[in-house]
Write a protein that holds these residues in place. Structure first.
Motif, short mmCIF file in Angstrom:
data_model
loop_
_atom_site.label_atom_id
_atom_site.label_comp_id
_atom_site.label_asym_id
_atom_site.label_seq_id
_atom_site.Cartn_x
_atom_site.Cartn_y
_atom_site.Cartn_z
N GLN A 115 0.83 -1.19 0.00
CA GLN A 115 0.00 0.00 0.00
C GLN A 115 0.87 1.24 0.00
OE1 GLN A 115 -3.63 0.10 -0.02
NE2 GLN A 115 -2.92 2.07 -0.74
N ARG B 55 -7.30 3.12 -4.28
CA ARG B 55 -7.42 1.69 -4.01
C ARG B 55 -6.69 1.38 -2.70
NH1 ARG B 55 -9.33 -3.61 -5.75
NH2 ARG B 55 -7.96 -5.04 -4.62
N THR C 161 -5.59 -5.16 -0.27
CA THR C 161 -5.20 -6.08 -1.35
C THR C 161 -6.42 -6.82 -1.85
OG1 THR C 161 -4.56 -7.69 0.36
CG2 THR C 161 -2.81 -6.31 -0.57
N THR C 162 -6.74 -7.95 -1.25
CA THR C 162 -7.88 -8.72 -1.75
C THR C 162 -9.19 -8.35 -1.05
OG1 THR C 162 -7.34 -10.51 -0.20
CG2 THR C 162 -6.47 -10.67 -2.44
N GLU C 163 -9.14 -8.07 0.24
CA GLU C 163 -10.34 -7.74 1.00
C GLU C 163 -10.23 -6.32 1.54
OE1 GLU C 163 -12.98 -9.66 1.33
OE2 GLU C 163 -12.06 -11.31 0.19
N SER D 262 -11.83 2.46 -3.63
CA SER D 262 -11.95 1.09 -4.10
C SER D 262 -11.50 0.12 -3.02
CB SER D 262 -11.12 0.88 -5.37
OG SER D 262 -11.15 -0.47 -5.79
N ASN D 263 -12.22 -1.02 -2.94
CA ASN D 263 -11.92 -2.08 -1.98
C ASN D 263 -12.10 -1.57 -0.55
OD1 ASN D 263 -11.17 -4.86 -1.73
ND2 ASN D 263 -9.19 -4.22 -0.95
N ASN E 187 -15.81 -1.97 -5.76
CA ASN E 187 -15.57 -3.12 -4.90
C ASN E 187 -15.80 -4.42 -5.66
OD1 ASN E 187 -15.09 -1.44 -2.71
ND2 ASN E 187 -16.54 -2.45 -1.36
N ASN E 188 -15.37 -5.51 -5.07
CA ASN E 188 -15.60 -6.84 -5.63
C ASN E 188 -17.06 -7.23 -5.39
OD1 ASN E 188 -15.51 -9.47 -6.52
ND2 ASN E 188 -14.02 -10.17 -5.01
N ASN F 292 -21.21 -13.27 -5.82
CA ASN F 292 -20.59 -12.72 -4.60
C ASN F 292 -21.28 -11.41 -4.25
OD1 ASN F 292 -19.03 -11.76 -2.50
ND2 ASN F 292 -17.26 -11.27 -3.79
N PHE G 235 -15.26 -6.79 -10.52
CA PHE G 235 -15.39 -8.13 -11.10
C PHE G 235 -16.86 -8.38 -11.45
CE2 PHE G 235 -11.46 -9.78 -8.66
CZ PHE G 235 -10.64 -9.56 -9.75
N GLY H 118 -14.78 -12.51 -12.00
CA GLY H 118 -13.34 -12.59 -11.83
C GLY H 118 -12.83 -14.01 -11.76
#
Length: 279
Positions: free
Chosen positions: A98, A126, A129-131, A160-161, A181-182, A187, A208, A212
């Motif tokens: 980050q 952003r 990372t993933t969550e 984002s995220n 966001n994802n 999901n 996604f 994704g």
């Protein structure tokens, strides 16, 4: 329901745009930049006026960047085209980390240069990372982006995220135009963030929209697709657009055929029966 979203009084975009993350990547390989340029030009021909990118998008070995291909394909840009980008992550030998607030200006300036623009239409911060990094403040970094907006380098800000707490924190600093966001039909964990965006009239832009890599072979999705003579991918996009007037979709591809398939989702109107089946 409108097929357009208003970012501000003078700027509206089609709710079905294009994401550049996979523009130069296909499966285990790398796509030809010439093919990528053809996809971008065809997208604009078909009415796409919102392209989502990032300075770190590119082929697998980092030799060709999506921003460069976008500039080569579309500059000088159509007046109505909105190009969104993301800053925050810093990539090095040890992998991504980050970035700090001080590292955001160089990223914004690099995006301006690579895209050949004097001002970026929409820049997302952003985080994580993933969550979403629950409990982590984004204030210092978002304040840095807000300062660049005041300088005129950025028109609109996004995040984002993130979770609902991040959204409230950011909005206390500067206007938030969009959240990325994802989220997709397989999901739905970010429903609370979508609801917060809907209440505030903020765009919710899943990064996604087609999963994704998630399995879209759910029997319910296949059933509705058969009912419309469509593909599950098209129904997944139509579902997203039907979910909320603030929901946008940015499916990405390096294939003209897949691009055209995705954009056909604009013409699919889901019925109440479809929505119930997909619930």
């Amino acid at each position: 329901m409108s097929d357009r979203f208003r970012l501000d009084a003078d700027l509206t975009i089609d709710r079905l745009g294009f994401g550049a993350m996979r523009l130069l990547q296909g499966g285990p390989g790398t796509r030809d930049p010439g093919s990528a340029r053809a996809v971008l030009r065809r997208a604009v021909e078909l009415g796409v006026d919102h392209i989502d990118t990032a300075g770190f998008y590119g082929d697998r070995n980092g030799s060709v960047r999506a921003n460069t291909v976008i500039r080569e394909a579309l500059s000088p840009y159509p007046d109505a085209l909105v190009v969104a980008t993301k800053v925050g992550p810093v990539f090095g030998p040890g992998g991504p980390r980050q970035g700090t607030a001080a590292e955001l200006r160089p990223q914004v300036e690099a995006d301006l240069a690579s895209l050949g623009l004097d001002r970026l239409d929409l820049v997302y911060l952003r985080v994580g990372t993933t969550e979403p990094p629950h409990g982590e403040s984004l204030a210092e970094r978002f304040e840095a982006l807000a300062a660049l907006r005041e300088e005129g380098l950025i028109r609109h800000l996004g995040i984002s995220n993130v979770d609902a707490g991040h959204l409230a924190e950011a909005r206390a600093i500067a206007p938030v135009a969009a959240v990325q966001n994802n989220f997709h039909i397989a999901n739905r964990d970010e429903t609370a963030v979508l609801a917060a965006c809907a209440r505030a009239g903020i765009a919710f832009v899943p990064f996604f929209p087609l999963g994704g890599g998630a399995d879209l072979g759910d029997p319910r999705l296949v059933k509705v697709a058969a009912r419309h003579g469509a593909t599950p991918r098209q129904i997944a996009l139509a579902w997203l657009l039907a979910l909320s007037p603030v929901a946008l979709a940015i499916p990405g591809t390096g294939s003209v055929a897949h691009l055209e398939e995705n954009l056909t989702a604009r013409s699919i109107t889901l019925t109440e029966e479809d929505i119930v089946d997909l619930a």
